[in-house]
Design an enzyme around this catalytic site. Structure first.
Site, PDB file in Angstrom:
ATOM      1  CG  HIS A  13      -2.323   0.502   0.850  1.00  0.00           C
ATOM      2  ND1 HIS A  13      -2.542   1.545  -0.039  1.00  0.00           N
ATOM      3  CD2 HIS A  13      -3.557   0.087   1.256  1.00  0.00           C
ATOM      4  CE1 HIS A  13      -3.841   1.759  -0.138  1.00  0.00           C
ATOM      5  NE2 HIS A  13      -4.483   0.887   0.625  1.00  0.00           N
ATOM      6  CG  ASP A  49      -3.059   4.374  -3.505  1.00  0.00           C
ATOM      7  OD1 ASP A  49      -2.648   4.033  -2.382  1.00  0.00           O
ATOM      8  OD2 ASP A  49      -2.664   5.383  -4.104  1.00  0.00           O
TER       9      ASP A  49
END
Length: 471
Positions: free
Chosen positions: A442, A446
């Site tokens: 992350h 995304d």
């Protein structure tokens, strides 16, 4: 050790550019054992590979300086080998000394079967049979090409007569114009041509030699079959309710890598459902003919991998790694394939997968899976991966949350194909369905970009038709 012997240090080699240490798995020689050139000294664990480290010289095994299970840094001495000392009066007559059968390549790269120009510009004898004589590193080849140097004219001071970058620089400093003297000194044209045309290879890569019987060369040779963990029944407690399993070096490496991945990488996870009905029809149509033609099975994984590679080309950020102050996007798409054995998971790599068709990917998958399960993977088979694919559906999984193969940005799993009732145009139909799961870093990726990537993989998989070509 007798007075006419000397000890040669054996150090942990630089097995790959990115590796700084390795673990001694098991010593195959003990002090006092006779050691022949190319004979394995010990098993080395690195990058999840169980390999054997060969000797570069003949001699007698001396002191072992590293214990089994010990992690050793590159360049650190792990043992010593005793070799005969060359007599100091061997050169007193002015004749060229002949190396003994137990001499090291560093000491005796000069022999009487050829000639080369040393750093001082003098013509010296060099053995064409020196084991490392015609093996040039990329740095040496680049430097030689830049200055148009015939490497057969350079005397090597490295192990086994290997030419180092320092040797080339010394040759240049000495004038570097004595190549013509080599020809007049007796080096034959075929010998020069063979050495000049030798392809550069990494250190410790397997090479072929013309000997009466196969020998272990200066490569990493793996065990014939994967090891099964040793199980020891715990004694002394009067109970058989539990037993112990030794943690192997490979299992310890896996544990360290997994811990590093989940500690450093903020994992996120997403999944998409794919209709693979047309893919099932296509594979059933082609698998028998493909088996007869290629001799291997045509699996669903080859089709999935082709779909993934095509999606990565559309979303290249998926093919990247985190570098603190920047994100490094890899141009080559090298797909890491997770392959399970009895006691571990290996991760061989299909290099430049975007340049292969479905048939080519199927061949690579079969070859790497076979080499993995037989314990014949080479170090280079495990390096350079940029994105990992795991066929967890092969053992019945329908949903999984994979741990990212550090330091890659994502890992994808292909789950079991299951027949389900699906609503199509307000009608219920039985379709072959499968889940595709994606774990992502992350810091780099995304939800939006990964959602689009998975949707593209889905479109590619569902885009297969009975007319799709394998070649």
């Amino acid at each position: 050790m007798s007075d006419n012997q000397k000890l040669i240090d054996v150090t942990m080699p630089q097995l790959a550019e990115s590796l700084v240490s390795a673990t001694i798995g098991k010593w195959l020689k003990k002090p006092g054992d006779q050691v022949e050139q190319y004979e394995p000294l010990c098993e080395v664990i690195t990058d999840k590979v169980n390999a054997e480290l060969p000797s570069t010289i003949d001699g007698v095994m001396g002191e072992l300086l590293a214990e089994e299970g010990q992690t050793v840094s590159v360049g650190e001495v792990i043992c010593r080998i005793a070799v005969p000392e060359v007599s100091s009066n061997a050169t007193g007559t002015g004749e060229t000394p002949v190396p003994s059968s137990h001499s090291s390549g560093r000491e005796h790269q000069a022999a009487t079967q050829g000639a080369a120009v040393s750093a001082t510009g003098e013509v010296s004898a060099v053995s064409e049979n020196a084991p490392m004589r015609s093996r040039y590193s990329p740095a040496v080849q680049s430097l030689a090409a830049e200055h148009r140097i015939d490497l057969t004219a350079v005397a090597g001071t490295g192990n086994g007569g290997r030419i180092t970058r320092k040797d080339v620089l010394a040759f240049l400093a000495a004038g570097g114009s004595a190549a013509a003297a080599v020809a007049s000194a007796g080096v034959s044209a075929p010998a020069r041509q063979t050495a000049a045309s030798a392809t550069p290879v990494q250190a410790f890569e397997t090479v072929q030699t013309e000997l009466e019987e196969p020998v272990r060369q200066s490569g990493l040779h793996l065990s014939e079959s994967p090891r099964i963990p040793t199980i020891e029944v715990e004694g002394g407690r009067g109970s058989s309710s539990e037993y112990l399993i030794d943690v192997t070096p490979i299992r310890n490496t896996i544990a360290s890598r997994m811990r590093q991945s989940v500690t450093e990488i903020p994992h996120a996870w997403t999944m998409i459902e794919v209709d693979v009905t047309n893919l099932v029809i296509l594979r059933n149509k082609l698998k028998d003919e493909f088996k007869r033609k290629e001799g291997i099975n045509l699996t669903y994984l080859a089709f999935l991998m082709k779909a993934v590679v095509s999606a990565i080309k559309d979303y290249p950020i998926i093919n990247s790694v985190w570098a603190v102050d920047k994100i490094i996007v890899k141009r080559d798409i090298n797909i890491t394939l997770a392959v399970g054995t009895e006691d571990s998971v290996m991760v061989p790599v299909i290099k430049k997968a975007d340049q292969k068709n479905v048939a080519g990917l199927a061949r690579e998958i079969d070859e790497l899976a076979l080499k993995t399960r037989e314990g014949k993977l080479r170090l280079e088979d495990m390096q350079g991966g940029t994105f990992t694919v795991n066929n967890t559906g092969s053992f019945g999984s329908i949903l999984s949350y994979p741990i990212i193969n550090y330091p890659q940005a994502a890992i994808l799993t292909f789950e079991s194909i299951v027949k389900k009732p699906v609503v199509i145009n307000d009608m219920i139909a039985v379709r072959s369905m499968a889940n595709i799961c994606l774990s992502l870093d992350h810091r780099i990726l995304d939800g939006v970009i990964c959602g689009r990537f998975l949707q593209r993989v889905k479109d590619n998989v569902e885009g297969y038709t009975p007319e799709t070509k394998l070649y």
